[in-house]
Design a protein around this motif. Structure first.
Motif, PDB file in Angstrom:
ATOM      1  N   GLY A   9      44.493  38.847   0.483  1.00  7.41           N
ATOM      2  CA  GLY A   9      44.747  39.997   1.348  1.00  7.41           C
ATOM      3  C   GLY A   9      45.855  40.886   0.834  1.00  7.41           C
ATOM      4  N   HIS A  10      46.487  40.534  -0.285  1.00 11.16           N
ATOM      5  CA  HIS A  10      47.519  41.345  -0.932  1.00 11.16           C
ATOM      6  C   HIS A  10      48.720  41.592  -0.021  1.00 11.16           C
ATOM      7  CE1 HIS A  10      49.508  43.968  -3.660  1.00 11.16           C
ATOM      8  NE2 HIS A  10      49.388  45.012  -2.876  1.00 11.16           N
ATOM      9  N   ALA A  11      49.645  40.677  -0.064  1.00 10.72           N
ATOM     10  CA  ALA A  11      50.866  40.828   0.721  1.00 10.72           C
ATOM     11  C   ALA A  11      51.620  42.058   0.263  1.00 10.72           C
ATOM     12  CB  ALA A  11      51.740  39.583   0.547  1.00 10.72           C
ATOM     13  N   ARG A  12      52.146  42.814   1.211  1.00  9.70           N
ATOM     14  CA  ARG A  12      52.886  44.031   0.895  1.00  9.70           C
ATOM     15  C   ARG A  12      54.343  43.671   0.610  1.00  9.70           C
ATOM     16  NH1 ARG A  12      48.095  44.895   1.119  1.00  9.70           N
ATOM     17  NH2 ARG A  12      47.136  46.714   2.067  1.00  9.70           N
ATOM     18  N   GLN A  31      39.603  53.647  -6.923  1.00  7.82           N
ATOM     19  CA  GLN A  31      39.002  53.460  -5.604  1.00  7.82           C
ATOM     20  C   GLN A  31      37.480  53.574  -5.672  1.00  7.82           C
ATOM     21  OE1 GLN A  31      41.292  56.499  -3.705  1.00  7.82           O
ATOM     22  NE2 GLN A  31      42.863  55.075  -2.948  1.00  7.82           N
ATOM     23  N   GLU A  32      36.987  54.469  -6.525  1.00  5.79           N
ATOM     24  CA  GLU A  32      35.539  54.606  -6.700  1.00  5.79           C
ATOM     25  C   GLU A  32      34.942  53.332  -7.294  1.00  5.79           C
ATOM     26  OE1 GLU A  32      34.487  57.944  -9.110  1.00  5.79           O
ATOM     27  OE2 GLU A  32      32.525  57.091  -9.639  1.00  5.79           O
ATOM     28  N   GLU A  33      35.598  52.781  -8.290  1.00 10.12           N
ATOM     29  CA  GLU A  33      35.094  51.551  -8.906  1.00 10.12           C
ATOM     30  C   GLU A  33      35.156  50.382  -7.927  1.00 10.12           C
ATOM     31  OE1 GLU A  33      33.838  53.557 -11.808  1.00 10.12           O
ATOM     32  OE2 GLU A  33      33.641  51.395 -11.949  1.00 10.12           O
ATOM     33  N   PHE A  34      36.180  50.365  -7.096  1.00 13.63           N
ATOM     34  CA  PHE A  34      36.300  49.308  -6.094  1.00 13.63           C
ATOM     35  C   PHE A  34      35.149  49.397  -5.086  1.00 13.63           C
ATOM     36  CE2 PHE A  34      38.036  46.049  -3.664  1.00 13.63           C
ATOM     37  CZ  PHE A  34      38.270  46.443  -2.354  1.00 13.63           C
ATOM     38  N   ALA A  35      34.792  50.620  -4.696  1.00 10.86           N
ATOM     39  CA  ALA A  35      33.678  50.796  -3.756  1.00 10.86           C
ATOM     40  C   ALA A  35      32.375  50.274  -4.362  1.00 10.86           C
ATOM     41  CB  ALA A  35      33.546  52.273  -3.381  1.00 10.86           C
ATOM     42  N   ARG A  36      32.168  50.508  -5.640  1.00  8.19           N
ATOM     43  CA  ARG A  36      30.958  50.009  -6.297  1.00  8.19           C
ATOM     44  C   ARG A  36      30.951  48.481  -6.343  1.00  8.19           C
ATOM     45  NH1 ARG A  36      30.001  53.081 -11.862  1.00  8.19           N
ATOM     46  NH2 ARG A  36      28.049  51.886 -11.699  1.00  8.19           N
ATOM     47  N   ALA A  37      32.127  47.895  -6.608  1.00 11.63           N
ATOM     48  CA  ALA A  37      32.221  46.439  -6.637  1.00 11.63           C
ATOM     49  C   ALA A  37      31.924  45.851  -5.259  1.00 11.63           C
ATOM     50  CB  ALA A  37      33.600  46.008  -7.121  1.00 11.63           C
ATOM     51  N   CYS A  38      32.400  46.517  -4.212  1.00  8.98           N
ATOM     52  CA  CYS A  38      32.149  46.033  -2.846  1.00  8.98           C
ATOM     53  C   CYS A  38      30.661  46.018  -2.519  1.00  8.98           C
ATOM     54  CB  CYS A  38      32.901  46.891  -1.833  1.00  8.98           C
ATOM     55  SG  CYS A  38      34.695  46.681  -1.874  1.00  8.98           S
ATOM     56  N   ASP A  64      47.579  48.764  -2.782  1.00 11.13           N
ATOM     57  CA  ASP A  64      47.982  49.072  -1.411  1.00 11.13           C
ATOM     58  C   ASP A  64      46.805  49.602  -0.584  1.00 11.13           C
ATOM     59  OD1 ASP A  64      51.317  50.283  -2.243  1.00 11.13           O
ATOM     60  OD2 ASP A  64      50.616  48.275  -1.742  1.00 11.13           O
ATOM     61  N   THR A  65      45.763  50.078  -1.267  1.00  9.54           N
ATOM     62  CA  THR A  65      44.603  50.645  -0.563  1.00  9.54           C
ATOM     63  C   THR A  65      43.420  49.687  -0.546  1.00  9.54           C
ATOM     64  OG1 THR A  65      43.571  51.668  -2.523  1.00  9.54           O
ATOM     65  CG2 THR A  65      45.339  52.895  -1.435  1.00  9.54           C
ATOM     66  N   ALA A  66      43.611  48.468  -1.086  1.00 13.54           N
ATOM     67  CA  ALA A  66      42.478  47.559  -1.277  1.00 13.54           C
ATOM     68  C   ALA A  66      42.140  46.753  -0.033  1.00 13.54           C
ATOM     69  CB  ALA A  66      42.762  46.613  -2.441  1.00 13.54           C
ATOM     70  N   VAL A 139      36.614  40.726  -4.539  1.00 16.22           N
ATOM     71  CA  VAL A 139      37.717  40.172  -5.317  1.00 16.22           C
ATOM     72  C   VAL A 139      38.209  41.234  -6.292  1.00 16.22           C
ATOM     73  CG1 VAL A 139      38.422  38.369  -6.931  1.00 16.22           C
ATOM     74  CG2 VAL A 139      36.756  37.854  -5.142  1.00 16.22           C
ATOM     75  N   VAL A 140      39.533  41.386  -6.370  1.00 14.31           N
ATOM     76  CA  VAL A 140      40.151  42.258  -7.369  1.00 14.31           C
ATOM     77  C   VAL A 140      40.951  41.372  -8.307  1.00 14.31           C
ATOM     78  CG1 VAL A 140      41.700  44.181  -7.812  1.00 14.31           C
ATOM     79  CG2 VAL A 140      40.286  44.181  -5.747  1.00 14.31           C
ATOM     80  N   LEU A 141      40.589  41.407  -9.579  1.00  8.47           N
ATOM     81  CA  LEU A 141      41.242  40.601 -10.605  1.00  8.47           C
ATOM     82  C   LEU A 141      42.051  41.544 -11.487  1.00  8.47           C
ATOM     83  CD1 LEU A 141      40.970  37.510 -11.456  1.00  8.47           C
ATOM     84  CD2 LEU A 141      39.454  38.337 -13.245  1.00  8.47           C
ATOM     85  N   VAL A 142      43.356  41.345 -11.549  1.00  7.42           N
ATOM     86  CA  VAL A 142      44.229  42.251 -12.298  1.00  7.42           C
ATOM     87  C   VAL A 142      44.919  41.490 -13.418  1.00  7.42           C
ATOM     88  CG1 VAL A 142      46.236  43.765 -12.197  1.00  7.42           C
ATOM     89  CG2 VAL A 142      44.648  43.690 -10.268  1.00  7.42           C
ATOM     90  N   LEU A 143      44.756  41.963 -14.644  1.00  6.69           N
ATOM     91  CA  LEU A 143      45.502  41.438 -15.785  1.00  6.69           C
ATOM     92  C   LEU A 143      46.382  42.546 -16.331  1.00  6.69           C
ATOM     93  CD1 LEU A 143      46.322  39.448 -17.918  1.00  6.69           C
ATOM     94  CD2 LEU A 143      44.242  39.994 -19.192  1.00  6.69           C
TER      95      LEU A 143
END
Length: 945
Positions: A9-12, A31-38, A64-66, A139-143
């Motif tokens: 849930g990404h703690a702020r 944000q566009e790519e995230f919408a496609r992943a969803c 922060d917008t995820a 899921v958002v995976l960040v490297l």
């Protein structure tokens, strides 16, 4: 970013509200790519740009917008880039759900260094974890800072991302240079792929810098001042912010006063550190020695700080540390890897060595303790070298080649004698090669000094050359090593050189030599026994020289293929390969399915050989959809792990299947990779596979001139076993057919005769059928009608002996065409309609079109194609409306495989398997696996039930 930044849930955190300016378009792209992943379309985004350009800040602002997405973050760290699976451990450690068993070694205790896994097991584990996480949402995976990540983690990430299909996963990778040489080839290709969304970051504009200043000062810079700041820093946010933080406002605003050069990030960090007092300084330095994060208590003990909380408070206020896990056992971490690097590098050498020495005694994990001892070493250390080597060999015995290679490299550096140093370096090369890290191995082998034992140096360089596909050089180096080593005092080295000479001989088409070298290696092997591939190579050499049945007998009695113990996987794989070459296709399929299932944690060569052999078997059995999945999976693994010696084979197999289906673009892409693989022209067997694939491609396109051009060079390999062994590589029948079509009948005869003779000696039904078919075409071209008819009948008889539908349909097609030309149209129609049915089921579009033309010439319209016919669709779709992957998944499910076992076999995520099964149930009108069992049962069983 560190593991403490992110939870489900990404703690702020306070970092989430840092000053941020501009990047409107870049943020919208994320944000566009995230919408496609969803929506179930997995996406990969590359954010690249120089250091300090704002890559991490952009990603943090996007997160922060995820919303309630599951966010897993990790960052590479320059000082820990050699720590195997370090980044992967960061991802795994943040999982809010139980992690897969195969990843358990990566998360031992909060204080331990990460464990390691073979690259394929790590990739499968990450794939499994991503599948399970999606049950709760996207899921958002960040490297972050991929250029500093360890290669083992990058290879695992590449493996997993390449196999996502319908997963709700957005992967974001930040890097300074996506083509940096330290990045493995696999991740570089993935980041450069046209499907990857690239977001390059450039400097902020003067207006954006003014906005940044307003956020920091609550007052905007004048336009002239912001333009000067932009010109001075090129808009680099890190440098600009450093000046905004350090330089007084009146100096920044006064454009007549020269701006100072931005101080380096390290200078900023160290200046803050100097103001924190001696207790905080010692605490921060201790944390930097222990890593990016650690328990507060461990750091306090190492720093010898009696009151750690006040010291921690000062460090947190200075922006040097942060709490990531408050509570009974508080965890602390650096807010950014650059802070860690600045602190660590400023510690004097003597003090740093002392800290690492004491840290080795503090940590309760052997791996971490050895790492600290290595970093504390100031020169040769006999006891440390022995401890590292012993640990490496224990890890190697369990297949942990990555950690074994790392320990052996360290052991080599602290060895007390030149001979021990060189031997340990060679052991490290061997482990790294089995782990698929060819580039790293090559550099280490090249670094062996000129004064090293010439036998040892020649052996390791020859081994690397062989894996890189440079067979001629490998042969020369290895033969020299064999001749120079003392077989009595050092039988182990002699055995290893002989084993690699056996490999090289197989690939060069010298099977008698290969068998001889394998037997020598077995005689010389020490008590540790031969490698897991030596027996395989010996049996393979027998098969390539026409003694497949003898090789099958030597493999011995083995249990059920799925229950064969790891020590005998080499024998199972060899038996499956030999059964394929001797026409026992059902037996080969059973053996190779077992080998694939059991090689998941095996070496890279084992994995590749089993998958490619299974693909060939399924291709011949007519399971083209499943065959293609295995073929392309093995080809991608060969690319990712730089296995140049096998790349032509894996890509050729994929091209064969795609060519027969008329999928020209994908077939030609694989064909180019097969033909262009390094060393393809130095390996007779690899070249034969690539040339055969080329011939099959242009034969399917009905271009006989190009078939002859592609295959005629293989006539120069008359003395090379394997190239001419029936059942191994199919090319002579293609060449004969093309020559017949071009009217070169005498040459066609000369090419065909030795093929017929060998096939007859071996009793190889598939080759005898193909030889009789082209013999029929040759007699027909000579207008020898009776002899042609007799040849076609022999072809039918031989084809009936094996379950190979494409070979049988080729006989029916050519026989039908011959019968039509001699006026026997009614009989011709029977043959052509049978061929049409099979070609339609296989989706063999080019050959189906030939059937239609022949039926039209007979005055009979071809049967209408089913709505979901694969050839009718012009693509790789399967009968009954199932896609190729749906069909492959359904068949394995009907055989009793679990979703996880299917995911392993097909190199896909569990989530993708579930998706395909759901669609399959709907299309077939069933509700369970029992429905699949009934649907895919033989027709006679379905009728009786």
């Amino acid at each position: 970013m560190t593991s403490g930044d992110t939870l489900y849930g990404h703690a702020r955190t306070p970092e989430s509200h840092e000053a941020f300016s501009g990047r409107t378009h870049e943020l919208a792209a994320l944000q566009e790519e995230f919408a496609r992943a969803c929506e179930g379309t997995p996406r990969l985004v590359l954010v690249d740009g120089p250091g300090g350009i704002g890559k991490s800040a952009l990603v943090r602002r996007f997160l922060d917008t995820a919303g309630d997405a599951c966010v897993l973050q990790a960052s590479g760290e320059e000082n820990e880039s050699a720590l195997p699976c370090g980044v992967l451990a960061q991802f795994v450690g943040q999982s809010p759900i139980p992690i897969p068993d195969c990843l358990g070694s990566l998360v031992r205790t909060p204080r331990s260094a990460p464990g390691t896994l073979p690259p394929l097991a790590a990739g499968f584990g990450l794939l499994d974890l991503l599948s399970e996480l999606q049950d709760k949402g996207p899921v958002v995976l960040v490297l972050d800072d991929a250029h500093w990540a360890d290669s083992a983690s990058l290879n695992a990430l590449t493996f997993a991302l390449r196999r996502l299909r319908v997963d709700k996963v957005l992967a974001i990778v930040t890097a300074r240079d996506p083509q940096a040489p330290q990045l493995p080839d696999g991740i570089r290709r993935l980041l450069a792929d046209v499907r990857t969304r690239r977001i390059p970051l450039h400097g902020l504009s003067p207006d954006e810098l003014a906005s940044l200043g307003a956020q920091l000062w609550h007052d905007r810079l004048p336009h002239s001042a912001s333009v000067r700041l932009h010109d001075h820093t090129h808009g680099n946010p890190l440098h600009a912010r450093a000046l905004l933080d350090q330089v007084p406002s009146h100096v920044l605003r006064d454009v007549t006063t020269p701006l100072p050069a931005p101080r380096s990030y390290a200078m900023l960090v160290l200046a803050n550190l100097a103001e924190c007092g001696p207790q905080a300084l010692r605490l921060v330095q201790a944390v930097s020695v222990l890593g990016l994060s650690c328990p507060l208590g461990t750091a306090a003990s190492l720093a010898r700080v009696t009151a750690p909380l006040p010291a921690l408070e000062r460090a947190v206020k200075a922006g040097l540390l942060k709490e990531t896990q408050p509570g009974a056992v508080p965890e602390i971490a650096f807010p950014h890897p650059l802070v860690h690097a600045a602190v660590y590098q400023d510690i004097g050498p003597a003090h740093r060595a002392d800290l690492h020495t004491r840290a080795a005694a503090l940590v309760d994990d052997d791996y971490a303790s050895l790492r600290h001892r290595v970093l504390a070493a100031t020169g040769p250390d006999e006891h440390l070298a022995a401890a590292l080597a012993a640990c490496a060999r224990r890890e190697a015995a369990t297949g942990q080649w990555a950690v074994a290679g790392t320990h052996l490299r360290h052991a080599s550096r602290v060895a007390t004698t030149d001979m021990e140093r060189d031997r340990l370096a060679v052991e490290a090369v061997e482990a790294l090669l089995l782990d698929g890290r060819v580039h790293e191995s090559a550099e280490l082998a090249a670094g062996l000094p000129a004064g090293a034992d010439p036998a040892l140096r020649g052996y390791v360089r020859g081994y690397v050359a062989r894996v890189q596909g440079r067979m001629e050089q490998a042969q020369t180096l290895l033969l020299d090593a064999w001749n120079q080593c003392d077989h009595e005092s050092d039988p182990s080295l002699a055995a290893r050189a002989a084993e690699q000479l056996s490999y090289a001989a197989v690939m060069r088409g010298r099977s008698a030599d290969a068998a001889q070298w394998a037997e020598r290696a077995q005689r010389l092997s020490t008590l540790q026994g031969p490698s897991r591939m030596l027996r395989f190579n010996h049996l393979l050499a027998l098969g390539l020289s026409g003694f497949a049945k003898k090789g099958i007998e030597l493999a011995g009695d083995l249990p059920d293929p799925l229950l064969v113990p790891p020590a005998n996987i080499d024998l199972l794989l060899a038996r499956g390969q030999l059964r394929l070459w001797s026409d026992d296709l059902p037996g080969a399929r059973a053996d190779l399915l077992g080998a694939v299932a059991n090689c998941r944690r095996g070496t890279v060569p084992l994995r590749l050989l089993s998958a490619s052999a299974l693909a060939q078997t399924l291709h011949r059995l007519g399971d083209w959809d499943e065959a293609l999945i295995h073929a392309e999976a093995s080809a991608s693994i060969a690319d990712d792990t730089e296995q140049s010696w096998l790349k032509p084979v894996t890509h050729a197999i994929a091209s064969w299947i795609l060519s027969a289906r008329g999928n020209w673009d994908r077939a030609s892409a694989h064909l180019r990779l097969a033909l262009d693989a390094p060393g393809c022209d130095e390996s007779a067997l690899a070249y034969a596979y690539a040339a055969s694939a080329h011939g099959a491609f242009v034969e399917a396109r009905a271009e006989p001139e190009r078939v002859v051009e592609a295959l005629r060079p293989l006539l120069g390999f008359a003395t090379h076993d394997g190239v001419n062994e029936p059942g191994v590589v199919s090319w002579r029948e293609l060449l004969v057919d093309a020559l017949v079509q071009l009217g070169e009948l005498d040459e066609a005869e000369a090419v065909l005769v030795p093929y017929e003779e060998r096939a007859s000696e071996r009793g190889q039904h598939a080759a005898l059928s193909a030889a009789a078919r082209v013999r029929g075409n040759l007699h027909a071209a000579r207008r020898e009608t009776d002899r042609a008819q007799a040849a076609f009948l022999r072809a039918h008889d031989q084809a009936a002996q094996i379950p190979s539908p494409f070979g049988r349909a080729r006989v029916e097609l050519d026989h039908g065409a011959f019968l039509r030309r001699i006026g026997r149209r009614s009989v011709a129609v029977t043959q052509l309609q049978a061929a049409y049915t099979t070609m339609s089921e296989l989706g063999a579009a080019p050959y189906l079109a030939r059937c239609e033309r022949e039926l039209d010439a007979c005055g009979r319209a071809a049967p209408s194609r089913p709505a979901h016919d694969p050839a009718a669709a012009g693509s790789d779709t399967a009968a009954e409306g199932l896609t190729p992957q749906e069909l492959a998944v359904a068949r394995l499910a009907s055989q009793g495989f679990t979703n996880r076992q299917i995911a392993t076999a097909l190199a896909l995520s569990v989530k993708t398997i579930e998706y395909h099964l759901g669609h399959t149930y709907t299309k077939l009108g069933i509700t369970s696996r029992m429905g699949l069992v009934h649907h895919f049962a033989p027709r006679d069983r379905r009728t009786s039930s």
